[in-house]
Design an enzyme around this catalytic site. Structure first.
Site, PDB file in Angstrom:
ATOM      1  N   GLU A 193      -9.357  -3.817   3.065  1.00  0.00           N
ATOM      2  CA  GLU A 193      -8.763  -4.391   1.855  1.00  0.00           C
ATOM      3  C   GLU A 193      -7.259  -4.153   1.979  1.00  0.00           C
ATOM      4  OE1 GLU A 193      -8.458  -4.035  -2.972  1.00  0.00           O
ATOM      5  OE2 GLU A 193      -8.607  -2.287  -1.677  1.00  0.00           O
ATOM      6  N   ASP A 211     -11.029   0.833   1.520  1.00  0.00           N
ATOM      7  CA  ASP A 211     -10.329   0.507   0.280  1.00  0.00           C
ATOM      8  C   ASP A 211      -8.853   0.890   0.362  1.00  0.00           C
ATOM      9  OD1 ASP A 211     -10.498  -0.186  -2.669  1.00  0.00           O
ATOM     10  OD2 ASP A 211      -9.793   1.870  -2.822  1.00  0.00           O
TER      11      ASP A 211
END
Length: 736
Positions: free
Chosen positions: A469, A416
């Site tokens: 991401e 993330d």
């Protein structure tokens, strides 16, 4: 038993040291406690505040070899013995008799190699080295506690087993690595614990949860829990071996992203969430039925605040206690693999919350985080940033990643907020960030970390892959480390998602002016190995649902969404959909409620779910829909420039060019009759999927096949004439 003078019992100590020990301020308890030899005198000392009496008993003979005297009112007992045999203590408490070995009779258990690797940041099995490890030492079962806190002056383990009294079990410092260690005998898994720490100035900190805990209490409680060291009995050997052989990930990959706490809630039982066993019984067959190849879970690492959805974790080695035990979690993974479903975990090395019982100022100093807020604090999230310039911190994070991939057989990690780690000025104004050593904005420590992380994962876990991401144009995110890249296997294509959603939100009348938003993704589609994400981030914080983004009345919204899904599954790139999208949920995601499953009582919403299942089945069955995901020779635009009619047509080809599929989309409510599309192969083209089919909630407009004609179009000598339904995507397979 002979009684000795107090001067004999405190030989080798000083009064100030004894007082510091009793007060819980002594940094070297082993220098006083345990059995010590002074010439011919053997003295045993124990600190047991609240005890009434203590006897020393030989372990093998059960003979009492010393009755200890109280030498300080704070609970310090001592006595002289002639025995040098292993012993245990018989302790009389006001309401019970306890027998246990003496923690201070055991030598250091962590070896020099372990300590060296911890200090280097290259000990990748920290989950079995630090933390709370059940083990047997010299025939005695118990738990070894170990924690990195180099700037503490005293550190104790506390828990139910010692009434949370930090005086009872102060730990030994192993200074070469800044690690504190203690073996507590006759302790077993399931017990709660924390660490009590005095900082460098002697100040007592809030009791800290274990950074390496492999189990934790369910929130809102915050204690760590001793996890069992008994190996889980896996049955997924064939699955793991097959994944290791499929390193290139060339086949179909369709990911169902899920927040476990809000997939299904049981309203009749206080709106509770499902546990791991229930999820294995309900989520796994559901995902299998819809044809997804992977489940991606929002972070399930232990996190204090449910409203963070797991993206502010503090227990990077512990599956959250919200859904059951670590063993139950392993069972869920095993059931996924038995059903042929891979598991991806969202993993967060970008930041961590400031809760006082967590990693923040762990030993009274900025240990895990940067001390300077210009490097160590995220204003956007009010969280702290890991100091990746510190070896021990890098080792901590890499060991966490390997814990999930190795010990829990996770198939992939989606990392993330990678962009926030790569840029020192991420979401910062001028003067709020510190340039790198070359004066630039690139975070060189993060770049090195990602390269190291991915190299270690690919070396040690050949079954696993990683997904970034990363929302910027940072070059080489999925390029190999050997060729100067960051080494990820896939990258979320945030640009494709933003562009195409922007296009779909437009009224069809105006889409011709935004046509490039639909086609631009192919300009850079092969610059990285991409995954196309329609994730949770697009359906929260007032953004509405995917259904709600579509223009028009209810029927048009459904038709637009069906056409969009058809376009997405036909577009190169692996696929990802957040739960609820498959039933065209009308409202945006609410993490405190279930997906609105009642929508399936409506034929058009049930039809949307069937469409997703059929798209996944077609994707998995057709090599032509897979090869071009990663290889440019597997894709051609058949029609890319018809902005006026808002029509596109993609040609997907298998590696051997024996299989071909045309994916034609009409993004207006006007049917296109006899629309001519140039194709490379002559013969019959069969319609294998039409998002306007009645079974999906459409009008059943269109044909079932098309034959080529000797009429050139779009640079091809042969073409087909196709009736394309309004607001629909049609798939045609070449039959020869």
């Amino acid at each position: 038993m002979m009684r000795y003078e107090r001067t004999d019992l405190i030989i080798g100590t000083v009064e100030e040291g004894l007082q510091a020990l009793v007060d819980g301020r002594h940094g070297d308890p082993f220098s006083i406690l345990g059995r010590h030899q002074y010439g011919d005198l053997t003295v045993v000392r124990v600190l047991l505040p609240g005890a009434l009496s203590v006897e020393v008993v030989e372990r093998d003979t059960a003979k009492v070899v010393a009755e200890l005297d109280s030498i300080h009112s704070g609970g310090l007992f001592a006595g002289v013995t002639n025995s040098t045999a292993p012993y245990f203590l018989r302790i009389e408490w006001p309401e019970a008799i306890q027998e246990t070995e003496d923690s201070y009779s055991f030598p250091p258990l962590l070896g020099d190699l372990d300590l060296h690797l911890i200090g280097q940041g290259t000990h990748y099995d920290l989950g079995r080295t630090l933390g709370a490890i059940p083990m047997e030492v010299d025939g005695v079962s118990g738990v070894r506690f170990a924690v990195w806190a180099p700037n503490a002056t005293r550190l104790s383990v506390v828990g139910d087993f010692n009434a949370w009294d930090g005086r009872r079990h102060p730990m030994r410092l192993l200074p070469q690595a800044g690690v504190w260690e203690l073996f507590v005998p006759r302790l077993t898994h399931g017990e709660r614990y924390k660490f009590e720490i005095l900082d460098a100035h002697g100040n007592m900190l809030a009791q800290k949860a274990d950074p390496i805990a492999r189990a934790s209490e369910a929130a809102p409680s915050t204690a760590s829990v001793i996890a069992s060291s008994k190996p889980f009995r896996w049955t997924d050997g064939d699955w793991m071996a097959a994944q290791a052989k499929d390193r290139a990930r060339e086949g179909a990959m369709s990911v169902y992203e899920v927040h476990l706490g809000s997939w299904v809630r049981i309203a009749e039982e206080g709106n509770r969430t499902l546990d791991w066993v229930e999820l294995s019984q309900r989520l796994v067959p559901y995902v299998k039925k819809l044809g997804f190849t992977h489940i991606e879970m929002l972070p399930i690492m232990e996190h204090p605040f449910g409203g963070s959805w797991g993206y502010q974790p503090l227990g990077l080695f512990a599956p959250t206690g919200r859904y059951g035990t670590p063993e139950d979690f392993a069972y869920f993974i095993d059931r996924c693999h038995a059903a042929g479903i891979g598991v991806i975990l969202d993993w967060v090395p970008a930041h961590f919350p400031t809760d006082v019982w967590g990693l923040a100022q762990f030993d009274g100093t900025a240990l895990y985080e940067h001390a300077d807020p210009r490097e160590g604090f995220h204003k956007d999230w009010n969280t702290l940033i890991y100091n990746l310039g510190r070896n021990e911190v890098k080792g901590f994070l890499i060991a966490s990643a390997l814990e999930w991939l190795d010990h829990f057989h996770i198939d992939a990690l989606r990392v993330d907020a990678v962009a926030s780690m790569l840029y020192r000025d991420y979401s910062r104004e001028q003067g709020e960030w510190i340039p790198n050593k070359y004066g630039g904005r690139e975070n060189l420590e993060s770049v090195e970390f990602f390269k190291h992380l991915n190299s270690i994962i690919h070396e040690r876990c050949p079954h696993a892959f990683t997904v970034a991401e990363e929302s910027t144009a940072w070059p080489g995110v999925t390029e190999s480390v050997e060729h100067g890249g960051l080494g990820f296997d896939f990258k979320w294509n945030m640009g494709w998602m933003h562009d195409t959603l922007h296009y779909m939100e437009e009224d069809p009348v105006y889409r011709k002016y935004q046509h490039g938003s639909l086609t631009f993704g192919m300009v850079y589609a092969y610059s990285e190995r991409f995954m196309l994400p329609l994730s949770h981030d697009e359906v929260v914080h007032g953004k509405g649902s995917l259904f709600g983004k579509m223009p028009g009345d209810h029927w048009q919204k459904m038709a637009n969404l069906r056409a969009y899904y058809g376009f997405m599954w036909g577009h190169p790139g692996k696929k990802l959909m957040f739960m609820g999208g498959e039933v065209a949920q009308v409202t945006e995601w609410n993490h405190d409620a279930s997906v609105v499953w009642d929508l399936l009582d409506s034929p058009d919403h049930a039809g949307m779910q069937r469409l997703i299942a059929d798209l996944n089945a077609l994707y998995s069955a057709e090599p032509a829909l897979q090869y071009g995901d990663l290889h440019p020779e597997g894709f051609e635009w058949a029609v890319s420039d018809d902005a006026e009619n808002s029509v596109t047509a993609m040609l997907r080809l298998s590696q051997d060019r024996q299989s071909a599929i045309v994916v034609a989309s009409n993004m207006t409510p006007v049917p296109r009759h006899g629309y001519r599309i140039g194709v490379p192969f002559e013969g019959r083209w069969e319609v294998v999927l039409n998002t306007d089919a009645a079974i999906y909630g459409g009008t059943n407009f269109g044909q079932t096949e098309a034959w080529t004609e000797n009429q050139s179009a779009h640079g091809k000598t042969a073409s087909i004439a196709l009736d394309i339904p309004p607001l629909a995507t049609v798939y045609l397979r070449w039959r020869g």
